[in-house]
Design a protein around this motif. Sequence first.
Motif, mmCIF file in Angstrom:
data_model
loop_
_atom_site.group_PDB
_atom_site.id
_atom_site.type_symbol
_atom_site.label_atom_id
_atom_site.label_comp_id
_atom_site.label_asym_id
_atom_site.label_seq_id
_atom_site.Cartn_x
_atom_site.Cartn_y
_atom_site.Cartn_z
ATOM 1 N N UNK A 1 -8.687 12.337 -8.715
ATOM 2 C CA UNK A 1 -8.892 12.712 -10.114
ATOM 3 C C UNK A 1 -7.565 12.769 -10.874
ATOM 4 N N UNK A 2 -6.493 13.189 -10.208
ATOM 5 C CA UNK A 2 -5.183 13.280 -10.854
ATOM 6 C C UNK A 2 -4.552 11.914 -11.110
ATOM 7 N N UNK A 3 -5.083 10.865 -10.504
ATOM 8 C CA UNK A 3 -4.561 9.510 -10.722
ATOM 9 C C UNK A 3 -5.250 8.941 -11.967
ATOM 10 N N UNK A 4 -4.838 9.453 -13.115
ATOM 11 C CA UNK A 4 -5.497 9.124 -14.391
ATOM 12 C C UNK A 4 -5.467 7.617 -14.685
ATOM 13 N N UNK B 1 0.831 -1.210 0.000
ATOM 14 C CA UNK B 1 0.000 0.000 0.000
ATOM 15 C C UNK B 1 0.866 1.262 0.000
ATOM 16 N N UNK B 2 1.874 1.309 0.883
ATOM 17 C CA UNK B 2 2.710 2.500 1.009
ATOM 18 C C UNK B 2 3.481 2.765 -0.282
ATOM 19 N N UNK B 3 4.152 1.742 -0.799
ATOM 20 C CA UNK B 3 4.937 1.920 -2.024
ATOM 21 C C UNK B 3 4.047 2.372 -3.177
ATOM 22 N N UNK B 4 2.937 1.685 -3.373
ATOM 23 C CA UNK B 4 2.048 2.009 -4.492
ATOM 24 C C UNK B 4 1.387 3.368 -4.315
ATOM 25 N N UNK B 5 1.046 3.734 -3.088
ATOM 26 C CA UNK B 5 0.424 5.037 -2.832
ATOM 27 C C UNK B 5 1.372 6.184 -3.166
ATOM 28 N N UNK B 6 2.615 6.050 -2.761
ATOM 29 C CA UNK B 6 3.607 7.097 -3.027
ATOM 30 C C UNK B 6 3.822 7.247 -4.533
ATOM 31 N N UNK B 7 3.908 6.137 -5.251
ATOM 32 C CA UNK B 7 4.126 6.180 -6.698
ATOM 33 C C UNK B 7 2.900 6.723 -7.426
ATOM 34 N N UNK B 8 1.725 6.205 -7.096
ATOM 35 C CA UNK B 8 0.502 6.577 -7.817
ATOM 36 C C UNK B 8 0.025 7.986 -7.489
ATOM 37 N N UNK B 9 0.398 8.474 -6.315
ATOM 38 C CA UNK B 9 -0.092 9.776 -5.864
ATOM 39 C C UNK B 9 1.075 10.735 -5.673
#
Length: 143
Positions: free
Chosen positions: A105-108, A17-25
Amino acid sequence: MIRKANKQDINKIVDIWLEASIIAHNFISSSFWESQVQNMKDIYIPNSLTYVIEKDSEIVGFYSLYKTTLAAIFIKSQYQSKGLGKKLIDDAKSKNDTLFLTVYKKNKKACNFYLSNGFNIIKEQIDSNTNQEELEMKFEKVK
């Protein structure tokens, strides 16, 4: 393989969750996500129904349901765009006739993923934690 998560999986789930959240957001400071780790471990994951997907006996992704809300769906970065997210979302949809979620919204990439998997935008709002625009989406099984 998709299976129900157990207590021993929590650290791996939160790491993904942490790794993916930082990358995606990347439009939100990584310190915000880091500040949420304990809440994920102590509140959000334990109070949700969480399923993990494994590849070669390693957890590479998960999703969490809270009632009819798809509260989280994340795949390790090196396993993204390989169909695993679709498998997870199909599994969640097989367990519920209706699902709701919110996505920035910015996470296209995520927005397009949800739209291509049968979700529709029902509302736009501001996330009070980050002041970012988010979309509320809904999936409804055709009967």
